[in-house]
Enzyme design. Structure first.
Site, short mmCIF file in Angstrom:
data_model
loop_
_atom_site.label_atom_id
_atom_site.label_comp_id
_atom_site.label_asym_id
_atom_site.label_seq_id
_atom_site.Cartn_x
_atom_site.Cartn_y
_atom_site.Cartn_z
N ARG A 12 15.23 26.92 68.12
CA ARG A 12 14.55 27.58 67.24
C ARG A 12 15.68 28.39 66.29
NH1 ARG A 12 10.34 31.18 70.37
NH2 ARG A 12 11.59 31.18 72.26
N LYS A 72 44.66 43.01 41.55
CA LYS A 72 45.02 41.85 42.71
C LYS A 72 46.33 41.74 43.27
CE LYS A 72 46.47 37.57 43.16
NZ LYS A 72 47.70 36.87 42.55
N TYR A 104 43.31 44.07 33.74
CA TYR A 104 43.91 43.33 34.71
C TYR A 104 45.37 43.41 35.11
CZ TYR A 104 44.98 39.25 37.60
OH TYR A 104 45.41 38.42 38.48
N ARG A 108 54.63 43.12 17.42
CA ARG A 108 53.37 42.84 16.79
C ARG A 108 53.76 42.60 15.44
NH1 ARG A 108 51.28 48.72 18.35
NH2 ARG A 108 51.99 50.00 16.08
#
Length: 500
Positions: free
Chosen positions: A20, A384, A399, A473
């Protein structure tokens, strides 16, 4: 004073098919708050053993010896789990296994269990129980064993009073209160109607003198509708042989949830979750609500830590004192030190957060993340396999992967550590005191020296020396009249379209 030693052996019946449950895995390994069903049974038995070892006020010295487990369907996986579970590696606790090759009923399972016990065990009593009643606590087993020994019973049935006895075996007693028979639900039609109204039911747990059981168990016959060997028949066999058969009645009805289906499993989880929350609150944790949180059985939460609604905490997560976990957070296999705040809808997995840190809202700490004291990981920041130094801040939309970031660093909005070149992952190192301007990309492997600045919008591909300003830049150009020229072009184009 030398106390009389009373040996108790144990047989756990874990060989059933569990059809079951609608699962290929053995029922004994069905997950309940992140542990297998059988874990709770064995844990309670080990705790019972500890209780008898510690408790000096009882007149007997009770020794719970071997724990025998009857396995069947995919039994090797059950055996492997039992032998590998670190929490079961307790001095003096021995396990043995017997295989039930065909499922012919609980009587057949008990017969197979006897193979694990030698003639040297014959003077002991045997505690027999199923693996699918995970909520029975050690205190209940302890009281049952004491009752059995104090009354010098030959067989003791653990019973419970149920408001709705449906599907359970009913306890029949003689005028002296001795148990003479257990009638299963599907056999009630063969008995007077009032038998079905009996509220005292069989839990499936017994203590029986082993020598009598060995002598009489083969008298159990499959004389029932299912043609199975019911172990419940042993009660009537003992009774007819003039042996002393009694019930120990527990009034803790919440402990007797048998798990035979996924619905039963959910009922057991709800009850066990309440028990977990109660234990944590008794130790000083705060819960704003107990209806809409999930706290795994192995989770530890410290004093004055507050858990908001809709929080999911699992695995071996350990949260210390004075922590706030706001609504919607998911925390798995993580360590959170004291006086930290995990703000709403943050996700932590295999992460370490040290004292006074602030995480979120909407932050994600992936495996291998270490946030040191006073660190701040803000909204929509993903970390991470990185170390974030003391009092370092990454407040917005960044990130940080495979990075070593020092103390007192400021990570601006939109900063990305570009750690993967499509083949291999590389490390980014940012030393103490650096300021990384918004929308910068750090292409690893790269090192930013101590107290350096990276201008906003910079793409870093080379190391930055200590104390430097790095800007990479395009120079800004201002073209006079460009906007007016652009608007004139748009107007001309529209007129042509309108005239077409």
């Amino acid at each position: 004073m030398n106390k009389e030693i009373k040996n108790i052996s144990v047989a756990v019946l874990a060989g059933g098919l569990g059809t079951r449950m609608k699962s290929e895995e053995p029922k004994a390994l069905s997950a309940l708050l992140e542990n297998p069903l059988i874990f709770y049974t064995v844990e309670a038995l080990i705790n019972t053993r500890r209780a008898f070892n510690i408790y000096r006020g009882y007149k007997h010295r009770v020794i719970i010896g071997k724990i025998g487990i009857v396995i069947g369907h995919k039994g090797e996986s059950v055996k492997n789990y039992i032998l590998k579970e670190k929490r079961f590696k307790v001095k003096g606790v021995l396990f043995d296994f017997a295989e039930q090759e065909k499922y012919l009923g609980t009587g057949d399972a008990a017969l197979k269990a006897l193979d694990m016990f030698t003639p040297a065990d014959d003077e002991s009593s045997l505690l027999i129980l199923p693996c699918d009643m995970p909520l029975i606590e050690a205190k209940t087993f302890e009281d049952l064993i004491k009752f059995h020994l104090d009354n010098e019973n030959d067989l003791t049935v653990l019973s419970v009073k149920a408001e709705n006895p449906y599907s359970y075996g009913r306890i029949l007693k003689d005028k002296n209160g001795h148990v003479k028979e257990i009638v299963e639900e599907n056999e009630l039609a063969n008995y007077p109607k009032n038998i079905g109204e009996i509220k005292e039911i069989n839990s499936g747990v017994y203590v029986v003198k082993l020598n009598h059981l060995k002598r009489l168990i083969k008298k159990i016959k499959p004389d029932n509708l299912k043609k199975e060997y019911y172990f419940t028949d042993i009660v009537n066999i003992f009774f007819k042989n003039g042996l002393k058969t009694m019930c120990y009645t527990s009034f803790h009805r919440d402990e007797f949830i048998g798990v035979n289906s996924k619905s039963d499993l959910l009922d057991a989880q709800k009850a066990l979750q309440k028990r977990v929350l109660r234990r944590l609150m008794e130790n000083g944790a705060n819960f704003i609500s107990d209806d809409n949180v999930y706290i795994g059985y192995n989770v530890e939460i410290g004093k004055n830590t507050t858990i908001y609604p809709n929080v999911f905490i699992s695995g071996n997560t350990h949260i210390l004192n004075d922590v706030i976990v706001e609504n919607g957070c998911v925390i798995k296999e993580s360590f959170i030190a004291g006086k930290t705040a995990i703000k709403s809808y943050s996700i932590l997995e295999e992460a370490f957060v040290m004292d006074g840190a602030r995480i979120g809202p909407f932050a994600r700490l992936r495996p291998g993340s270490l946030i040191l004291e006073g660190g701040k990981i803000g909204n929509f920041v993903e970390v991470k396999k990185s170390i974030i130094g003391k009092n370092t801040k990454a407040a917005h939309l960044s990130y940080i992967g495979d990075a070593l970031i020092g103390d007192g660093v400021n990570i601006g909005a939109g900063v990305i550590t570009c750690n993967y070149d499509g083949v291999k992952k590389y490390k980014t190192i940012i030393e103490d005191g650096c300021f990384i301007g918004s929308d910068s990309q750090l292409v690893a492997p790269v090192k930013i020296g101590k107290n350096s600045y990276v201008g906003s919008g910079t793409t870093i591909t080379k190391d930055v020396p200590e104390g430097s300003l790095a800007i990479a830049r395009m120079p800004q150009r201002n073209i006079a009249g460009w906007a007016a020229k652009k608007m004139k072009q748009k107007k001309t184009k529209k007129q042509k379209q309108d005239g077409a």
